[in-house]
Design an enzyme around this catalytic site. Sequence first.
Site, PDB file in Angstrom:
ATOM      1  N   GLU A   1       0.785  -1.228   0.000  1.00  0.00           N
ATOM      2  CA  GLU A   1       0.000   0.000   0.000  1.00  0.00           C
ATOM      3  C   GLU A   1       0.821   1.284   0.000  1.00  0.00           C
ATOM      4  O   GLU A   1       0.395   2.288  -0.584  1.00  0.00           O
ATOM      5  CB  GLU A   1      -0.929   0.011   1.230  1.00  0.00           C
TER       6      GLU A   1
ATOM      7  N   SER B   1     -31.812 -31.204  48.557  1.00  0.00           N
ATOM      8  CA  SER B   1     -30.964 -31.880  49.550  1.00  0.00           C
ATOM      9  C   SER B   1     -29.516 -31.406  49.543  1.00  0.00           C
ATOM     10  O   SER B   1     -28.673 -32.019  50.200  1.00  0.00           O
ATOM     11  CB  SER B   1     -30.997 -33.398  49.292  1.00  0.00           C
TER      12      SER B   1
END
Length: 693
Positions: free
Chosen positions: A85, A345
């Site tokens: 680029e 329980s």
Amino acid sequence: MRLWRKIAIGSAAGILLAGAALFALDAADKAFPPPLDKADLVSAEVLDADGQLLRAFATSEGRWRLKTTVADVDPQFLRMLIAYEDQRFYDHGGVDAWALGRASLQFIRNGRIVSGASTLSMQVARLIEPRAGRSLSAKLLQLARAVQIERRLSKEQILDLYLTHAPYGGNLEGVRAASLAYFGKEPRRLTVAEAALLVALPQLPERRRPDRNLQAAQEARKRVLERVAVAEAVGDGEAARAEVVAIPPRRMQLPALAAHVGEAALRKEPSVLKHQTTLKKQVQQGLEAVARAAAMKLGPKLSLAMVMADAQTGAIVGEVGSADYFDASRSGWIDMTRVNRSPGSTLKPFIYGLAFEQGLVSQETIIEDRPADFFGYRPRNFDMSYQGDVTVREALQLSLNVPAVKLLDAVGPSRLLVRFRRAEVRPALPPNETPGLAIGLGGVGLTLKDLVQLYTALANRGQPARLGDGITGTPDKLDGEPLLEPVAVWNIADILSGIIPPAGAPQRGIAYKTGTSYGYRDAWSVGYDGRYVLGVWVGRPDNSAVPGLTGYGTAAPILFEGFAKSGIATTPLPRPPAGAVRIAQSELPISQRRFALNASGLLVASGREPAPQIVYPPEGAHVDLGAGAGDLSPLMLKLQGGRAPFRWLANGKPLPDLSRRRTQQWLPDGGGYSKLTVIDSAGRAASVGVFID
């Protein structure tokens, strides 16, 4: 002479004009700065304890824009990006004059654009201030903005902006979002083929999307790899090899873990962009996978929740609030880790722990499992049958209800709740009711997080840990006395680790307990090893009954699968502390061979005198002895049962003399919490904890 004067005047005028132009440019730069503040609009992120991305939130524009810096990406990708680029990126001031001249000449000669002259700085200018058209004025503004950006930011900061804002098709912006969507990984380590694709896509992101136009994506990547500068950057032969690597044809979903924790973090600090949690990504992924698979088997309208915590620190390492956050039929948006439900329980181990601690029973003590009436309260076993005489070990492993209630009657429901307060857990009692025996079978309200917090004490030699919220880091440690003494904790772990795993589940060396609430509304399973506790809840968020729902059959398989998929190696349970032994029944003291209560509610051992019980002060009482005024009065101590003489201890220190009386006086050293213990001549003991005011 006149010539030199004209030259001098002209030079001076030129300098003045240049200065005026520079002044004007500088003034314009200050008056019309680049909109860098727009670059700060990025996705909020939720991270695990190690900084790994758990999930991200789209921006207000609906875009996945994850903040990315140079340190977040593979250095080879950066070399390829600059080579393709903007080869003179580190040399120009925003505009590459050489590239601009070359592009202009090519345009004049060919009548069309042959190559661009846009620098990375110019691309950043376009990304943070997009323009609808590509007019000459827009290009000139882009040039000016690039120069302005270069004046304000370093080269690395400019790269950071590009890496964050570069478009990758659809609502994907930035290299991190693209790498996660196309490769399923962060961009810290990229192959040459992956890096080349990420370089190629931003030029024409919609046309080159691999999930929409695979052929265009391949051709674009090929052009990048064939660029001489790129080939030199990646090394000899690498570009050619990368060309034949297949491109992923589908876009993957970005990480979307820990939905409830993420939403809570965002609500707590909406302005923060990075929310660090205590979760572990591997654990969270494993638990959520287990939850999804379990939900498919459970059927419609049922949800489940899971919490995994470090028993030593209290840090939550995995949390699943529902079977599926987006499933409306399961009310998935409700975080069921925070909702009070009946624990069934699952509180029984703490009842047995108190009984062990007070010397009422040993593992091989015989206890009756037969129909019993506790002043109108008649507990029944889950399967409506009774086992007769069983050992305490068998009673807890089989989760028999009558033996648990008998032991709770002996140790006292209030004493159990006082112990829970040591772990900063306060169960919700039914309105206008005092603690009763129904607590032992789930007659209170607890959240899954409460339950896991209680069980941290069992995994940590009796010392509970304060659970965090999963967001704000490791919580402060709990100060004060342990929930249970180490020997009692070892007895509980020794029993619970002997429970047979559910069918098909491997033995993992964990201790676990299950529970089913009244009416089949909640199924629970909580397990622990020597470091971690995992709790599982299954049920309907609307509290409706689910026939056939049980802790052992429904929740326990999820528990074992959760431990297996968490990725955490099993830590052995703590070694037995001093004095912790499993004694055969034939070798037990006579007082511990059989547990029974007489008509007065006092403990009877093998037909002999009842064991001692302190009747005053009661467990957890606040007694005003004038500690605030500094002039303490003595406290009267009273007991029932036991065989004289008696030895009293206050905070572990014996009082001066043995006593044959059932009353005694004790003068405290000061205010605060104290533990009082009495031991009779048969070696049986009873204890209470009181607060001196």
